[in-house]
Design an enzyme around this catalytic site. Structure first.
Site, PDB file in Angstrom:
ATOM      1  N   SER A  67       9.708  77.882  15.269  1.00  0.00           N
ATOM      2  CA  SER A  67       8.921  77.563  14.072  1.00  0.00           C
ATOM      3  C   SER A  67       9.658  77.770  12.757  1.00  0.00           C
ATOM      4  CB  SER A  67       7.633  78.393  14.059  1.00  0.00           C
ATOM      5  OG  SER A  67       7.908  79.759  13.811  1.00  0.00           O
ATOM      6  N   LYS A 138       7.083  83.818   8.762  1.00  0.00           N
ATOM      7  CA  LYS A 138       6.902  82.546   8.059  1.00  0.00           C
ATOM      8  C   LYS A 138       7.474  82.675   6.649  1.00  0.00           C
ATOM      9  CE  LYS A 138       4.416  80.903  11.496  1.00  0.00           C
ATOM     10  NZ  LYS A 138       4.990  79.907  12.431  1.00  0.00           N
TER      11      LYS A 138
END
Length: 254
Positions: A67, A138
């Site tokens: 990701s 993230k």
């Protein structure tokens, strides 16, 4: 010839040799045993020290998914700076952060065996196991009060009305295939992965409890370095992509 005297001398000689061998064996055993005990003690102290360091200062974190490509790759061990936001500093746009996604990304943490959980937690704290299912990494794209929109007429993400050139996004990925227009609540963050097509992030939780907004107090730390493998040993690249973004206007709308 005095055979009794000869036997006595031999007996004494045998006793002396036996005591000498016994003493040598005992000394060796004592030294050997102490060496193992000392090694074990030093090892235990080192493990405790590393766990304390990991808990309060610098935690290894194993990257389990794609990701955050290309910035972070599967199998990377990043070093998370837990002091980055401890003394009044706040996460900034562009920071790569590790956070506890409970109540924002995960509504109900999975149940697990307490002993297994403890062992897994210790291994994860040393970067030897995948992180807990509630921990995520993230990039911050919006902070409290920011209006984050995707996408503009040129297909770019905008923050407070200013387009962001996201050079860190994986080549070929769109900024987002899911359109959104949100205002980040105060004390929260809007986060996205760099590999947008492979990242489950704030976009995927819009409209759900928590709205995908990560409370600042849930941030574990900032990813500052890639510590393993050695071929990728470097700092996590900083970005100036958000330098032109103004502070949000009153009411949180840019």
């Amino acid at each position: 010839m005095d055979t009794e005297a000869q036997h006595t001398e031999r007996d004494r000689s045998s006793d002396t040799e036996e005591r000498s061998r016994s003493a040598r064996f005992t000394g060796f055993a004592d030294r050997f045993g102490w060496s193992w005990r000392r090694t074990g003690l030093i090892g235990a102290v080192c493990v405790v020290f590393v766990l304390l360091l990991s808990h309060f200062v610098l935690q290894p974190f194993l990257i389990p998914s794609r990701s955050m490509e290309p910035t972070l790759q599967v199998g990377d061990r990043i070093l998370v700076n837990k002091l980055a936001y401890r003394f009044g500093d706040q996460p900034r746009r562009g920071d790569v952060v590790v956070f506890d996604g409970t109540d924002s990304f995960v509504q109900q943490p999975p149940a697990e065996n307490p002993v297994t959980g403890l062992l897994h937690g210790a291994a994860a704290a040393l970067g030897l196991a995948e992180p807990a299912e509630t921990d995520f990494v993230k990039r911050v794209v919006g902070v409290g009060g920011d209006r984050v929109v995707c996408c503009d007429t040129d297909g770019r993400l905008t923050v407070n009305g200013v387009p962001v050139e996201e050079w860190y996004v994986l080549m070929g990925d769109a900024p987002s295939k899911v359109p959104f227009d949100i205002v980040v609540p105060q004390g929260a963050l809007f986060v996205m992965g760099d590999h947008r097509s492979q990242s489950s992030d704030s976009r995927d939780h819009l409209g759900r409890p928590g709205g995908g907004m990560v409370p600042v107090e849930r941030v574990i730390g900032r990813a500052d370095w890639i510590g393993w493998p050695f071929g990728r040993w470097s700092g996590v690249p900083e970005t100036g992509a958000f330098d032109a973004v103004p502070e949000p206007a009153a009411g949180g709308h840019g």
